[in-house]
Design a protein around this motif. Structure first.
Motif, PDB file in Angstrom:
ATOM      1  N   HIS A   4       0.864  -1.175   0.000  1.00 30.86           N
ATOM      2  CA  HIS A   4       0.000   0.000   0.000  1.00 30.86           C
ATOM      3  C   HIS A   4       0.905   1.230   0.000  1.00 30.86           C
ATOM      4  CE1 HIS A   4      -4.223   1.486   0.997  1.00 30.86           C
ATOM      5  NE2 HIS A   4      -3.501   2.575   0.788  1.00 30.86           N
ATOM      6  N   VAL A   5       0.776   2.057  -1.028  1.00 31.83           N
ATOM      7  CA  VAL A   5       1.627   3.234  -1.203  1.00 31.83           C
ATOM      8  C   VAL A   5       0.866   4.484  -0.795  1.00 31.83           C
ATOM      9  CG1 VAL A   5       2.882   4.649  -2.873  1.00 31.83           C
ATOM     10  CG2 VAL A   5       2.936   2.147  -3.059  1.00 31.83           C
ATOM     11  N   ILE A   6       1.532   5.339  -0.004  1.00 37.06           N
ATOM     12  CA  ILE A   6       0.953   6.619   0.399  1.00 37.06           C
ATOM     13  C   ILE A   6       1.921   7.714  -0.024  1.00 37.06           C
ATOM     14  CG2 ILE A   6       0.041   8.030   2.261  1.00 37.06           C
ATOM     15  CD1 ILE A   6       0.682   4.436   3.061  1.00 37.06           C
ATOM     16  N   GLY A   7       1.496   8.571  -0.940  1.00 40.38           N
ATOM     17  CA  GLY A   7       2.308   9.709  -1.341  1.00 40.38           C
ATOM     18  C   GLY A   7       1.945  10.904  -0.490  1.00 40.38           C
ATOM     19  N   LEU A   8       2.928  11.460   0.207  1.00 38.92           N
ATOM     20  CA  LEU A   8       2.704  12.618   1.075  1.00 38.92           C
ATOM     21  C   LEU A   8       3.346  13.850   0.463  1.00 38.92           C
ATOM     22  CD1 LEU A   8       3.250  11.487   4.798  1.00 38.92           C
ATOM     23  CD2 LEU A   8       1.169  12.386   3.768  1.00 38.92           C
ATOM     24  N   GLY A   9       2.587  14.952   0.367  1.00 44.73           N
ATOM     25  CA  GLY A   9       3.127  16.172  -0.192  1.00 44.73           C
ATOM     26  C   GLY A   9       3.250  16.088  -1.707  1.00 44.73           C
ATOM     27  N   GLY A  10       3.843  17.123  -2.301  1.00 47.30           N
ATOM     28  CA  GLY A  10       3.946  17.190  -3.752  1.00 47.30           C
ATOM     29  C   GLY A  10       4.761  16.063  -4.344  1.00 47.30           C
ATOM     30  N   LEU A  29       0.380  -3.903  -6.217  1.00 46.15           N
ATOM     31  CA  LEU A  29      -0.100  -2.611  -5.748  1.00 46.15           C
ATOM     32  C   LEU A  29      -1.494  -2.776  -5.149  1.00 46.15           C
ATOM     33  CD1 LEU A  29       0.996   0.253  -5.623  1.00 46.15           C
ATOM     34  CD2 LEU A  29      -0.170   0.742  -7.780  1.00 46.15           C
ATOM     35  N   ALA A  30      -1.520  -3.045  -3.845  1.00 49.68           N
ATOM     36  CA  ALA A  30      -2.782  -3.317  -3.161  1.00 49.68           C
ATOM     37  C   ALA A  30      -3.586  -2.056  -2.913  1.00 49.68           C
ATOM     38  CB  ALA A  30      -2.511  -4.026  -1.835  1.00 49.68           C
ATOM     39  N   GLY A  31      -2.924  -0.926  -2.788  1.00 49.80           N
ATOM     40  CA  GLY A  31      -3.615   0.336  -2.549  1.00 49.80           C
ATOM     41  C   GLY A  31      -2.672   1.489  -2.800  1.00 49.80           C
ATOM     42  N   VAL A  32      -3.226   2.649  -3.137  1.00 48.88           N
ATOM     43  CA  VAL A  32      -2.397   3.833  -3.355  1.00 48.88           C
ATOM     44  C   VAL A  32      -3.230   5.076  -3.060  1.00 48.88           C
ATOM     45  CG1 VAL A  32      -2.934   3.772  -5.835  1.00 48.88           C
ATOM     46  CG2 VAL A  32      -0.968   5.088  -5.027  1.00 48.88           C
ATOM     47  N   HIS A  33      -2.653   5.984  -2.287  1.00 52.08           N
ATOM     48  CA  HIS A  33      -3.307   7.242  -1.930  1.00 52.08           C
ATOM     49  C   HIS A  33      -2.308   8.388  -2.044  1.00 52.08           C
ATOM     50  CE1 HIS A  33      -6.358   4.649   0.030  1.00 52.08           C
ATOM     51  NE2 HIS A  33      -7.160   5.679  -0.141  1.00 52.08           N
ATOM     52  N   ALA A  34      -2.828   9.594  -2.189  1.00 57.05           N
ATOM     53  CA  ALA A  34      -2.029  10.816  -2.161  1.00 57.05           C
ATOM     54  C   ALA A  34      -2.643  11.774  -1.161  1.00 57.05           C
ATOM     55  CB  ALA A  34      -1.960  11.455  -3.546  1.00 57.05           C
ATOM     56  N   ARG A  85      -7.669   6.845   8.568  1.00 58.53           N
ATOM     57  CA  ARG A  85      -9.059   6.519   8.220  1.00 58.53           C
ATOM     58  C   ARG A  85      -9.333   6.775   6.742  1.00 58.53           C
ATOM     59  NH1 ARG A  85      -9.857   9.176  13.160  1.00 58.53           N
ATOM     60  NH2 ARG A  85     -10.514  11.092  12.063  1.00 58.53           N
ATOM     61  N   ALA A  86      -8.652   7.759   6.159  1.00 61.83           N
ATOM     62  CA  ALA A  86      -8.864   8.079   4.744  1.00 61.83           C
ATOM     63  C   ALA A  86      -8.392   6.961   3.821  1.00 61.83           C
ATOM     64  CB  ALA A  86      -8.133   9.378   4.392  1.00 61.83           C
ATOM     65  N   MET A  87      -7.623   6.018   4.350  1.00 64.92           N
ATOM     66  CA  MET A  87      -7.132   4.897   3.552  1.00 64.92           C
ATOM     67  C   MET A  87      -8.081   3.705   3.570  1.00 64.92           C
ATOM     68  SD  MET A  87      -3.188   5.085   4.912  1.00 64.92           S
ATOM     69  CE  MET A  87      -2.832   3.437   4.335  1.00 64.92           C
ATOM     70  N   ASP A  88      -9.092   3.752   4.403  1.00 68.07           N
ATOM     71  CA  ASP A  88      -9.936   2.575   4.626  1.00 68.07           C
ATOM     72  C   ASP A  88     -10.658   2.090   3.381  1.00 68.07           C
ATOM     73  OD1 ASP A  88      -9.193   2.418   7.247  1.00 68.07           O
ATOM     74  OD2 ASP A  88     -10.997   3.383   8.049  1.00 68.07           O
ATOM     75  N   ASP A  89     -10.874   2.987   2.396  1.00 65.31           N
ATOM     76  CA  ASP A  89     -11.635   2.585   1.209  1.00 65.31           C
ATOM     77  C   ASP A  89     -10.919   1.531   0.383  1.00 65.31           C
ATOM     78  OD1 ASP A  89      -9.820   4.880   0.534  1.00 65.31           O
ATOM     79  OD2 ASP A  89     -10.522   4.437  -1.492  1.00 65.31           O
ATOM     80  N   GLN A  90      -9.599   1.366   0.584  1.00 67.87           N
ATOM     81  CA  GLN A  90      -8.854   0.377  -0.181  1.00 67.87           C
ATOM     82  C   GLN A  90      -8.376  -0.798   0.669  1.00 67.87           C
ATOM     83  OE1 GLN A  90      -6.105   3.025  -2.633  1.00 67.87           O
ATOM     84  NE2 GLN A  90      -6.977   1.677  -4.188  1.00 67.87           N
ATOM     85  N   ILE A  94      -5.236  -5.657   4.258  1.00 69.47           N
ATOM     86  CA  ILE A  94      -4.702  -6.760   3.459  1.00 69.47           C
ATOM     87  C   ILE A  94      -3.256  -6.520   3.042  1.00 69.47           C
ATOM     88  CG2 ILE A  94      -7.007  -7.250   2.545  1.00 69.47           C
ATOM     89  CD1 ILE A  94      -5.973  -6.152  -0.165  1.00 69.47           C
ATOM     90  N   ALA A  95      -2.756  -5.320   3.277  1.00 70.07           N
ATOM     91  CA  ALA A  95      -1.397  -4.991   2.852  1.00 70.07           C
ATOM     92  C   ALA A  95      -0.372  -5.775   3.666  1.00 70.07           C
ATOM     93  CB  ALA A  95      -1.145  -3.493   2.986  1.00 70.07           C
TER      94      ALA A  95
END
Length: 401
Positions: A4-10, A29-34, A85-90, A94-95
């Motif tokens: 699960h990838v989380i991109g923080l900032g620009g 790639l099980a999940g990805v958020h920015a 909590r904003a990541m819960d949709d993906q 399971i990651a």
């Protein structure tokens, strides 16, 4: 492994967007958020749907915090649970690992990263890694002519500037804009590295300066560096995942192998990667007539397979890594060799593993293979952890001593 990838900032947001664009259908790639404080930067992302982009920190207006890392830390502490909590949709449960991608010299993303890493470690029984872009010296220096710099970038995937909101190099005959003037970037990076080492299982730095070509600016190289970073992330974390119905690796790489190689004490980890195009062996009928659907791959010349595997292992080891590996030495090393199954010569891989052990001085070499039945290249990924401190990181740390 399921990542699960989380991109923080620009910087992080644009790498997350690049991974979603290039590898959105890949099984690893099980999940990805920015996540960002800048709504305009989030809106410029192309591949991530709105449900996977999230603005936090209403108090951070405009293009961020003007380098104030302490304000970024306060934002992170205040919003870490909200971001979790904003990541819960993906379905993050399971990651098998989390990867926080961030520009280390920034304020909002870099400030929030340690708190988010701590929150993910509290919520899930999976390692949390950080992939961070090191600032260049040019970003901390005043322009020679005293003129203005471009907007803050935070790394090759950084915030919108005159190079284009998507992080691409400038088009046409216009010269690429200079690097952003961020006098606190190196100090922020030093403090963020220390904080992430405390909260993450391992830290993967990406040395922007080492990847710049002669006379190339960071803004002009942004799109290329984004591609390199995303490629290295996918090469490592996607190595153990093969699409359903394809060849099964003889040495299966899983999340525990990556965890053992990277370690769990916040150490610096370098990723090397190399590829060499090869000819796909023609299919031949088992009956010799080519009239039936049942067929098997033709054999590959042994010397050709040995040469290709030896070449990619050496290039991945001695070529440009995400960060310098002083004298090539490391406490732990992971080797993954991929390509068409007929090219994955077991003896050649074993020889490469022995050479790598001597080259790195590692007591234990973990390895795996990644068959790509329809592939046209042989590849190698070399991961080294527990390396001596690279010169660039030492320079950055000295800014706070």
């Amino acid at each position: 492994m399921r990542l699960h990838v989380i991109g923080l900032g620009g910087a992080g947001g644009r790498i997350a967007d690049r991974l979603a664009a290039d590898h959105g259908d890949d099984p690893f790639l099980a999940g990805v958020h920015a996540f960002d404080t800048d709504m305009d930067a989030l809106g410029a992302l192309d591949a991530l749907g709105e449900e996977r982009r999230y603005r936090f920190g209403d108090a951070a207006g405009g293009d961020g915090l003007e380098g104030d890392l302490h304000a970024g830390r306060r934002l992170g502490d205040a919003h870490a649970s909200e971001l979790g909590r904003a990541m819960d949709d993906q379905g993050p449960s399971i990651a098998e690992a989390f990867l926080i991608v961030v520009g280390l010299g920034g304020a909002a993303g870099a400030g929030a990263a340690p708190a988010l890493a701590a929150e993910l470690s509290r919520l899930y029984d999976a390692p949390v890694y950080a992939f961070g872009f090191l600032p260049t010296r040019d970003e901390t220096e005043e322009p020679d002519d005293g003129g203005p710099r471009s907007a803050s970038s935070g790394g090759p995937g950084g915030a919108a500037s005159s190079a284009g909101a998507g992080g691409a190099a400038s088009s046409g005959d216009e010269p690429a804009p200079p690097a952003a003037h961020r006098p606190l970037a190196e100090r922020n990076a030093a403090r963020t590295l220390d904080a992430l080492s405390d909260e993450c299982a391992a830290v993967f730095p990406f040395d922007n300066a080492a990847w710049l070509r002669p006379s190339e600016t960071l803004a002009g190289a942004r799109n290329r560096l984004n591609e390199v970073a995303a490629e290295r992330i996918a090469a490592l974390f996607g190595a153990g995942e093969t699409p359903e119905g394809t060849a099964t690796p003889q040495q299966v790489l899983d999340a525990s192998d990556v965890a053992r190689a990277a370690g769990d004490d916040g150490e610096i980890v370098a990723i090397g990667h190399a590829m060499q195009t090869v000819e796909s062996p023609e299919q031949k009928s088992r009956f010799g007539l080519g009239l039936f659907g049942s067929s098997e791959p033709a054999e590959v010349d042994t010397s050709a397979a040995v040469s290709a595997i030896e070449t990619v292992i050496r290039k991945a080891t001695r070529g440009k890594n995400t960060v310098e590996v002083p004298e090539g030495r490391a406490d732990r090393t992971l080797l993954v060799v991929g390509g068409p199954p007929a090219w994955l010569n077991r003896e050649a891989i074993a020889d490469g593993r022995r050479w790598l052990a001597e080259e790195t001085g590692s007591d234990a070499i973990l390895s795996g293979d990644a068959p790509v039945p329809d592939g046209d290249a042989v590849s190698a990924v070399v991961v080294r952890s527990g390396v001596d401190e690279p010169d660039r990181i030492r320079e950055i740390r000295e800014t706070i001593e």
